[in-house]
Design a protein around this motif. Structure first.
Motif, PDB file in Angstrom:
ATOM      1  N   PRO A  54       4.648   0.636   9.563  1.00 38.03           N
ATOM      2  CA  PRO A  54       5.073   1.924   9.970  1.00 38.03           C
ATOM      3  C   PRO A  54       5.306   2.702   8.749  1.00 38.03           C
ATOM      4  O   PRO A  54       4.668   4.099   9.117  1.00 38.03           O
ATOM      5  N   ALA A  55       5.423   2.512   7.722  1.00 34.31           N
ATOM      6  CA  ALA A  55       5.497   3.283   6.468  1.00 34.31           C
ATOM      7  C   ALA A  55       3.877   4.027   6.080  1.00 34.31           C
ATOM      8  O   ALA A  55       4.208   5.058   5.562  1.00 34.31           O
ATOM      9  N   PHE A  56       2.972   3.297   6.613  1.00 36.64           N
ATOM     10  CA  PHE A  56       1.643   3.748   6.504  1.00 36.64           C
ATOM     11  C   PHE A  56       1.184   4.531   7.276  1.00 36.64           C
ATOM     12  O   PHE A  56      -0.060   5.112   7.263  1.00 36.64           O
TER      13      PHE A  56
ATOM     14  N   GLY B   4       1.289  19.924   0.476  1.00 37.13           N
ATOM     15  CA  GLY B   4       0.996  19.179   1.635  1.00 37.13           C
ATOM     16  C   GLY B   4       0.834  17.462   1.242  1.00 37.13           C
ATOM     17  O   GLY B   4       0.830  16.916   2.277  1.00 37.13           O
ATOM     18  N   GLU B   5       0.847  17.183   0.198  1.00 40.07           N
ATOM     19  CA  GLU B   5       0.665  15.715  -0.157  1.00 40.07           C
ATOM     20  C   GLU B   5       1.989  15.285   0.145  1.00 40.07           C
ATOM     21  O   GLU B   5       2.949  15.592  -0.127  1.00 40.07           O
ATOM     22  N   ILE B   6       2.102  14.035   0.651  1.00 38.33           N
ATOM     23  CA  ILE B   6       2.986  13.029   0.711  1.00 38.33           C
ATOM     24  C   ILE B   6       3.031  11.647   0.143  1.00 38.33           C
ATOM     25  O   ILE B   6       2.030  11.012   0.207  1.00 38.33           O
ATOM     26  N   VAL B   7       4.144  11.469  -0.352  1.00 41.63           N
ATOM     27  CA  VAL B   7       4.319  10.180  -1.358  1.00 41.63           C
ATOM     28  C   VAL B   7       5.080   9.071  -0.216  1.00 41.63           C
ATOM     29  O   VAL B   7       6.284   9.860   0.450  1.00 41.63           O
ATOM     30  N   ALA B   8       4.700   7.929  -0.217  1.00 44.50           N
ATOM     31  CA  ALA B   8       5.661   6.904   0.558  1.00 44.50           C
ATOM     32  C   ALA B   8       6.783   6.793  -0.507  1.00 44.50           C
ATOM     33  O   ALA B   8       6.770   6.042  -1.525  1.00 44.50           O
ATOM     34  N   GLU B   9       8.002   7.079   0.089  1.00 39.99           N
ATOM     35  CA  GLU B   9       9.223   6.977  -0.648  1.00 39.99           C
ATOM     36  C   GLU B   9       9.798   5.271  -0.503  1.00 39.99           C
ATOM     37  O   GLU B   9       9.803   4.945   0.753  1.00 39.99           O
ATOM     38  N   GLY B  10      10.344   4.939  -1.397  1.00 39.28           N
ATOM     39  CA  GLY B  10      11.238   3.709  -1.305  1.00 39.28           C
ATOM     40  C   GLY B  10      10.318   2.394  -1.080  1.00 39.28           C
ATOM     41  O   GLY B  10      10.984   1.458  -0.450  1.00 39.28           O
ATOM     42  N   LEU B  11       9.005   2.552  -1.370  1.00 40.81           N
ATOM     43  CA  LEU B  11       8.100   1.197  -1.099  1.00 40.81           C
ATOM     44  C   LEU B  11       8.744   0.162  -2.171  1.00 40.81           C
ATOM     45  O   LEU B  11       8.883   0.372  -3.376  1.00 40.81           O
ATOM     46  N   ALA B  12       8.697  -1.056  -1.633  1.00 39.29           N
ATOM     47  CA  ALA B  12       9.096  -2.375  -2.582  1.00 39.29           C
ATOM     48  C   ALA B  12       7.877  -2.502  -3.264  1.00 39.29           C
ATOM     49  O   ALA B  12       6.654  -2.037  -2.816  1.00 39.29           O
ATOM     50  N   PRO B  13       7.952  -3.004  -4.674  1.00 45.90           N
ATOM     51  CA  PRO B  13       6.553  -3.341  -5.332  1.00 45.90           C
ATOM     52  C   PRO B  13       5.930  -4.258  -4.556  1.00 45.90           C
ATOM     53  O   PRO B  13       6.167  -5.244  -3.608  1.00 45.90           O
ATOM     54  N   PRO B  14       4.377  -4.098  -4.845  1.00 40.15           N
ATOM     55  CA  PRO B  14       3.458  -4.833  -4.273  1.00 40.15           C
ATOM     56  C   PRO B  14       3.840  -6.514  -4.235  1.00 40.15           C
ATOM     57  O   PRO B  14       4.208  -6.828  -5.526  1.00 40.15           O
ATOM     58  N   ALA B  78      -5.488   4.785 -10.708  1.00 42.68           N
ATOM     59  CA  ALA B  78      -5.130   5.460  -9.508  1.00 42.68           C
ATOM     60  C   ALA B  78      -3.882   5.250  -9.004  1.00 42.68           C
ATOM     61  O   ALA B  78      -3.197   4.498  -9.329  1.00 42.68           O
ATOM     62  N   ARG B  79      -3.065   6.357  -8.418  1.00 35.85           N
ATOM     63  CA  ARG B  79      -1.917   6.199  -7.772  1.00 35.85           C
ATOM     64  C   ARG B  79      -1.822   5.294  -6.477  1.00 35.85           C
ATOM     65  O   ARG B  79      -3.016   5.348  -5.801  1.00 35.85           O
ATOM     66  N   ARG B  80      -0.876   4.750  -6.140  1.00 27.87           N
ATOM     67  CA  ARG B  80      -0.639   3.558  -4.871  1.00 27.87           C
ATOM     68  C   ARG B  80       0.277   4.328  -4.005  1.00 27.87           C
ATOM     69  O   ARG B  80       0.384   3.356  -3.093  1.00 27.87           O
ATOM     70  N   ASP B  81       0.901   5.351  -4.173  1.00 25.34           N
ATOM     71  CA  ASP B  81       2.029   5.575  -3.369  1.00 25.34           C
ATOM     72  C   ASP B  81       1.713   7.100  -2.364  1.00 25.34           C
ATOM     73  O   ASP B  81       2.377   7.380  -1.760  1.00 25.34           O
ATOM     74  N   LEU B  82       0.376   7.423  -2.527  1.00 26.66           N
ATOM     75  CA  LEU B  82       0.045   8.575  -1.620  1.00 26.66           C
ATOM     76  C   LEU B  82      -0.430   8.423  -0.326  1.00 26.66           C
ATOM     77  O   LEU B  82      -1.406   7.536  -0.014  1.00 26.66           O
ATOM     78  N   LEU B  83       0.364   9.051   0.475  1.00 27.72           N
ATOM     79  CA  LEU B  83      -0.082   8.902   2.060  1.00 27.72           C
ATOM     80  C   LEU B  83      -0.752   9.794   2.756  1.00 27.72           C
ATOM     81  O   LEU B  83      -1.739   9.687   3.357  1.00 27.72           O
ATOM     82  N   ARG B  84      -0.749  11.129   2.261  1.00 30.04           N
ATOM     83  CA  ARG B  84      -1.592  12.187   2.401  1.00 30.04           C
ATOM     84  C   ARG B  84      -1.916  13.078   1.205  1.00 30.04           C
ATOM     85  O   ARG B  84      -1.070  13.030   0.206  1.00 30.04           O
TER      86      ARG B  84
END
Lengths: 154, 154
Positions: A54-56, B4-14, B78-84
């Motif tokens: 859901p986060a994605f 308008g850009e959105i970051v995924a907040e609170g993601l655990a490390p990969p 590159a960044r890995r936390d951008l959703l939009r």
């Protein structure tokens, strides 16, 4: 191991970046049932689904039904140490980089599929077909672009 | 960050599998010089090279000059936390999975190129062009196959 196959000896453990699974691919295929390639999966007429974590879900904005996309996924049961392989469907032995075998140094699968359904709120896509096991971990979705993804003229 | 850009907040490390770099892509492009896409890289007329780690040279057996291949590589800046994202070249904001931006949960680049030279003993390939920085880590080479890699008919 089949005749002619070569294993990379003495490789250190992988030490590159760590992947993040962003969802799962839901397919009709369990062990022993999976079509050998995406063409045979299409011939069955059975579609498949992508279920994002859901986060994605917000990352789907802008995709549309009917659009072709590239899926990257992780073939978690594959070997990562084979340099040359002797698949049943070809004569002789080939290098791993000349084959589409799941067994490769990074077991990343690549499929070009068409979106048949889309629920941005739920984070799900319908796709026309795919040749991987139910539950396969998803790594990425990219829009397929003719100007980028067709090979250049010879 | 742009509007308008959105970051995924609170993601655990990969926490998925670990990648193995199998070589490097050598290109004419340093920071600030890289063409925006592979079409523009082709227009420059400047080719590129793949240099495998010597351990993986045997895995080239069966590839041929003139053949199209898919390269997978790691876009390590590159960044890995951008959703939009709101790229300069489009109006408005799109989900990461609707863009070919290097910024994505798994920063894997995908290019379809043609082999222009091949030295199996040295583990090197010439390719017609690519739009990534010199030294980009290589993850995989796959033969491009029309029956697999073209999207299905609508």
């Amino acid at each position: 191991m089949r005749p002619g196959e070569i294993v990379a000896e003495g490789l250190a453990p992988p030490a590159g970046p760590v992947l993040r699974f962003v969802g799962r691919i839901r397919t009709p295929w369990g062990p022993g049932e999976c079509p050998k390639n995406i063409g045979k999966a299409r011939e069955t007429g059975r579609g498949a689904r992508v279920e994002l974590d859901p986060a994605f879900a917000p990352a789907l904005l802008g995709l549309e039904i009917g659009q072709p996309v590239v899926l990257l996924y992780w073939l978690h049961e594959a070997r990562r140490d084979l340099l040359r392989q002797s698949p049943r469907h070809i004569d002789g032995t080939r290098g791993t980089f000349a084959l589409r075998s799941p067994n490769r140094p990074n077991s990343i699968g690549l499929a070009t599929v068409r979106i048949t359904a889309l629920d941005g709120a739920a984070g799900t896509l319908g796709i026309d077909a795919i040749d991987c096991f139910d539950g396969t971990p998803l790594l990425d979705i990219k829009p397929w672009l003719e100007r980028v993804d067709l090979p250049p003229a010879p």
